[in-house]
Design a protein around this motif. Sequence first.
Motif, PDB file in Angstrom:
ATOM      1  N   ALA A   1      39.135  44.790  32.800  1.00  0.00           N
ATOM      2  CA  ALA A   1      39.796  46.054  32.501  1.00  0.00           C
ATOM      3  C   ALA A   1      41.295  45.901  32.788  1.00  0.00           C
ATOM      4  O   ALA A   1      41.762  44.823  33.159  1.00  0.00           O
ATOM      5  CB  ALA A   1      39.190  47.185  33.340  1.00  0.00           C
ATOM      6  N   ALA A   2      42.029  46.992  32.621  1.00  0.00           N
ATOM      7  CA  ALA A   2      43.485  46.914  32.759  1.00  0.00           C
ATOM      8  C   ALA A   2      43.903  46.525  34.174  1.00  0.00           C
ATOM      9  O   ALA A   2      44.803  45.708  34.358  1.00  0.00           O
ATOM     10  CB  ALA A   2      44.111  48.255  32.372  1.00  0.00           C
TER      11      ALA A   2
ATOM     12  N   ALA B   1      39.747  34.552  33.418  1.00  0.00           N
ATOM     13  CA  ALA B   1      40.383  35.861  33.517  1.00  0.00           C
ATOM     14  C   ALA B   1      40.645  36.266  34.958  1.00  0.00           C
ATOM     15  O   ALA B   1      41.409  37.198  35.209  1.00  0.00           O
ATOM     16  CB  ALA B   1      39.517  36.925  32.829  1.00  0.00           C
ATOM     17  N   LEU B   2      40.037  35.561  35.920  1.00  0.00           N
ATOM     18  CA  LEU B   2      40.254  35.896  37.330  1.00  0.00           C
ATOM     19  C   LEU B   2      41.522  35.242  37.840  1.00  0.00           C
ATOM     20  O   LEU B   2      41.933  34.180  37.348  1.00  0.00           O
ATOM     21  CB  LEU B   2      39.069  35.422  38.172  1.00  0.00           C
TER      22      LEU B   2
ATOM     23  N   PHE C   1      37.898  42.365  41.309  1.00  0.00           N
ATOM     24  CA  PHE C   1      39.142  41.708  41.679  1.00  0.00           C
ATOM     25  C   PHE C   1      40.305  42.376  40.950  1.00  0.00           C
ATOM     26  O   PHE C   1      40.126  42.880  39.830  1.00  0.00           O
ATOM     27  CB  PHE C   1      39.118  40.221  41.288  1.00  0.00           C
ATOM     28  N   PRO C   2      41.496  42.350  41.539  1.00  0.00           N
ATOM     29  CA  PRO C   2      42.671  42.848  40.799  1.00  0.00           C
ATOM     30  C   PRO C   2      42.909  41.980  39.569  1.00  0.00           C
ATOM     31  O   PRO C   2      42.838  40.752  39.633  1.00  0.00           O
ATOM     32  CB  PRO C   2      43.817  42.709  41.809  1.00  0.00           C
ATOM     33  N   THR C   3      43.158  42.604  38.433  1.00  0.00           N
ATOM     34  CA  THR C   3      43.455  41.857  37.211  1.00  0.00           C
ATOM     35  C   THR C   3      44.890  41.354  37.273  1.00  0.00           C
ATOM     36  O   THR C   3      45.811  42.150  37.484  1.00  0.00           O
ATOM     37  CB  THR C   3      43.267  42.754  35.977  1.00  0.00           C
TER      38      THR C   3
END
Length: 362
Positions: A286-287, A249-250, A345-347
């Motif tokens: 998260a979003a 997911a990163l 981290f930014p998604t």
Amino acid sequence: MQVRGHWRPALDAVLFALVAVLFALSGTAISVPLAVAQVLPLLVRRRYPGPALAVIAVATSAHSLLGMARAVGYLPVALAVYSAATHRSPWVRWGACGGAVVLVTVTGAIRHGPVEGGLLAAVALIVTWLAGAERAVIAQLRLERHLADQAAATARSRERLARRLHDSLAHTMTVMLVQGEALRATARLTTEDEERLALVLQAGRTALADVRVALAEETQRDAAAALDGRLAALREAGLRAADPPGLDALPPVAREVAYRLIGEAATNALRHDGPGTRLTAELIRAAERTSLRVTSTPRAGHPRPAGRAPAGGFGLSSLADDVTAIGGTLTYGPAGGSWTVRADFPTPGPPHPAEPPGGPTP
């Protein structure tokens, strides 16, 4: 030679049996209850070194005042001091060990004289104490050297792969592309030849991009393999580490940093909280932000002493810079009786379909 963790209970049981047999056969025990109080706590001296040492020291002192034989009688308290000297808490390393040495020395001097009793007990226990402390330092240095060797081996492997790709495929493809563009600019080509050359150039660009992607993926695999090796070494030293979560997911650029972060948090957990510490890692998506939270919790009955949470060392400071460089933030600190490291981290957004050379697909 290091003793593997699953052999320690068996070795402790054998050692306990030998000490019990020595007490029974040597005639050391003048008082059976005191002899039991000297020997029985040896079974829990690793799990509860402070209380075990206190009970053994008091029982040894009382037994000594009754005229206990010194040679075998001091063996349980020496073993307890040796174990307690490696404990992470200074109250155990210095307070409990020092108190035990003083108590046994004083009672030995009272019963057997200052030289035959006091000096003999003091020298024997202090030497044992120093040997235990030295063992803890050597074990820590051995672990850090093993982890450094693993990191160096991973770096060398990655450098060899990058050099091979650069010196072979990437270099050859770059030459092909340059020559193809030169041919397009200088030669008079028919329309069909132009199309063929365009296909060749497009294939070359795709292949070069594939090489770069393969190198990036290999970097991720190296980071994952390095983390697996580090966790294996730390588990061998007593850390109870759960398997790290999947990091898909990163963003790709953040994965290697995340692998390093888990490894650094695991090393710090064992260094500051000692064997038996539990380490967990959780990925929360998260979003707009994806969070990696790593928590170390000391074993039951051994909470982190208040005011003694480790400050962020060079490892965490370096990771904070790396996380910030890719748009994230790193925080760490105590949380109840645990220590938590959290990276946000930014998604990444949903992937966009690749556009063909002629433009977007209608």
